[in-house]
Design an enzyme around this catalytic site. Structure first.
Site, PDB file in Angstrom:
ATOM      1  N   SER A  35       0.577  -1.342   0.195  1.00  0.00           N
ATOM      2  CA  SER A  35       0.025  -0.008   0.066  1.00  0.00           C
ATOM      3  C   SER A  35       0.705   1.245   0.006  1.00  0.00           C
ATOM      4  O   SER A  35       0.304   2.341  -0.305  1.00  0.00           O
ATOM      5  CB  SER A  35      -0.834   0.032   1.204  1.00  0.00           C
ATOM      6  OG  SER A  35      -0.108  -0.151   2.241  1.00  0.00           O
ATOM      7  N   ASP A 312      -3.150   7.609   8.242  1.00  0.00           N
ATOM      8  CA  ASP A 312      -3.660   6.562   9.132  1.00  0.00           C
ATOM      9  C   ASP A 312      -2.701   6.027   9.701  1.00  0.00           C
ATOM     10  O   ASP A 312      -1.783   6.509  10.195  1.00  0.00           O
ATOM     11  CB  ASP A 312      -4.571   5.801   8.282  1.00  0.00           C
ATOM     12  CG  ASP A 312      -3.902   5.023   7.249  1.00  0.00           C
ATOM     13  OD1 ASP A 312      -2.646   4.915   7.418  1.00  0.00           O
ATOM     14  OD2 ASP A 312      -4.619   4.528   6.444  1.00  0.00           O
ATOM     15  N   HIS A 315      -0.009   4.494   7.293  1.00  0.00           N
ATOM     16  CA  HIS A 315       0.581   5.107   6.088  1.00  0.00           C
ATOM     17  C   HIS A 315       0.828   6.826   6.126  1.00  0.00           C
ATOM     18  O   HIS A 315       0.099   7.458   6.763  1.00  0.00           O
ATOM     19  CB  HIS A 315      -0.398   5.109   4.853  1.00  0.00           C
ATOM     20  CG  HIS A 315      -1.075   3.749   4.594  1.00  0.00           C
ATOM     21  ND1 HIS A 315      -2.156   3.066   5.102  1.00  0.00           N
ATOM     22  CD2 HIS A 315      -0.245   2.661   3.793  1.00  0.00           C
ATOM     23  CE1 HIS A 315      -2.295   1.857   4.775  1.00  0.00           C
ATOM     24  NE2 HIS A 315      -1.111   1.565   3.647  1.00  0.00           N
TER      25      HIS A 315
END
Ligand SMILES: *[C@@H]1O[C@H](CO)[C@@H](O)[C@H](O)[C@H]1NC(C)=O
Ligand SMILES: *[C@@H]1O[C@H](CO)[C@@H](O)[C@H](O)[C@H]1NC(C)=O
Ligand SMILES: *[C@@H]1O[C@H](CO)[C@@H](O)[C@H](O)[C@H]1NC(C)=O
Ligand SMILES: *[C@@H]1O[C@H](CO)[C@@H](O)[C@H](O)[C@H]1NC(C)=O
Length: 338
Positions: A35, A312, A315
């Site tokens: 991600s 978050d 990340h």
């Protein structure tokens, strides 16, 4: 506008801006990982839900971020548009490469039903075999490889932490296999990320009340990186001393960006605490973007995402990446000049 941006780029030096593309002969960028680099492959995930994408492009667009991530920053540095996510490729949109990165995945398979790095490279190889990617184009192409953090989280769940050194060995060995394979498929410049300081991630730094990174956990990253650096050095020796493989030090760049922000905060800046996420699920089972059956938010959101370092609990925000990326540029420069 273009001229303005060019001037901006000149004067700002290491600071990056967007929209300056050299479309005459774009270098191709092929991205593998999780991600931190996924720009749209994980279609059924929070990355396609509000508030992700709130800063850029202004709506959810497949990134686990409020805006641009590492893939975007690297592409922009190379003066190309961000490569198309593998999920959306067609015969006409691969001129800047392909992004195979998929949120939640790892070097090995994780609990996410997405392609591990090996499967991502399989897809890349298939495109070459089908002549959708022309082998000749690969000579000047660049690969970015990132993965590992999810392998450690998964290992923690599976109880493999009981034998951490042997797990780490097998992980780094597999990364080396992957790097070698990408090179053997024709790419002569392969950048691999060192593991970020996992003890700084808000999901884990809670035990230090978000006031500092948890050094005991950062040691997991340091041990991983030490082994990976050695593996990369060995690979470069095998390829006759040309530096085909370079490392991008996410470990020190995260730490140093966080320290700088802390200092600026102590003076007069409006940055949020860099160890505090902007967007956070109400419980550990909720993530940024989760809603309940009635459509009510299961997360909280800070007032100004552009003042957070972490978007978050795992990340960096776009602002976070924009602070990290300049610290990687001396390494990234080697992708272009050598
Ligand atoms: C390929 O995808 C792009 C978007 O990435 C789209 O604009 C274009 O129309 C598509 N071309 C074909 C031939 O499907
Ligand atoms: C990657 O995933 C494939 C498909 O699930 C699996 O067969 C393979 O063993 C995995 N590779 C690694 C290195 O874990
Ligand atoms: C406030 O911060 C800015 C940069 O964020 C800096 O240029 C300026 O000198 C600082 N002012 C004071 C009074 O510290
Ligand atoms: C959804 O709304 C209904 C009716 O107001 C309520 O009974 C139910 O508990 C709510 N569900 C959740 C998950 O909040």
């Amino acid at each position: 506008m273009l001229v303005l941006l060019l001037i901006f780029r000149e004067t700002e030096g290491a600071k990056k801006t967007y929209g300056v593309y050299d479309s005459s002969n774009p270098v191709k960028l092929f991205i593998f990982g999780d991600s931190y680099v996924d720009t749209g492959n994980f279609v059924h995930s929070e990355s396609y839900k509000v508030p992700n994408g709130i800063t850029y492009p202004g709506k959810p667009a497949g990134r686990f971020c409020d805006g641009r991530n590492l893939a975007d920053y690297l592409a922009s540095y190379l003066k190309i548009e961000t490569p198309t996510p593998y999920a959306f490729i067609n015969s006409t949109n691969m001129q800047c490469g392909v992004n195979f990165g998929y949120g939640g995945t790892g070097v090995f398979s994780t609990s996410i039903d997405g392609p591990n790095t090996t499967s991502q490279i399989d897809s890349f190889q298939k495109l070459i075999e089908q002549n959708q990617i022309i082998k000749q184009d690969l000579q000047s192409a660049i690969a970015l490889v990132n993965a590992g953090a999810n392998d450690y989280t998964n290992a923690l769940k599976d109880g493999k932490f009981l034998n951490l050194p042997s797990f780490r060995d097998s992980l780094v060995k597999q990364i080396a296999v992957n790097l070698k394979r990408i090179h053997s498929l024709g790419i002569n410049k392969v950048a691999v990320t060192l593991l970020q300081p996992v003890g700084c991630l808000p999901v884990l730094n809670l035990i230090a009340l978000r006031l500092e990174c948890v050094d005991l956990l950062n040691a997991v990253s340091r041990d991983h990186n030490k082994l990976l650096l050695q593996a990369v050095q060995d690979l470069n020796q095998e390829t006759g001393g040309q530096s085909v493989f370079i490392t991008l030090d996410l470990y020190n760049s995260f730490l140093s960006a966080i320290e700088t922000i802390k200092k600026q905060r102590a003076e007069n800046s409006t940055w949020m605490n860099p160890l505090q996420p902007c967007c956070e699920g109400k419980t550990l089972a909720d993530s940024c973007g989760t809603v309940d059956d009635n459509g009510s938010k299961r997360y909280s959101l800070c007032d100004t995402p552009t003042l957070s370092f972490f978007w978050d609990v795992v990340h960096p925000s776009q602002k976070g990446w924009s602070a990290i990326f300049p610290l990687l540029q001396s390494s990234i420069g080697q992708l272009i000049t050598t």
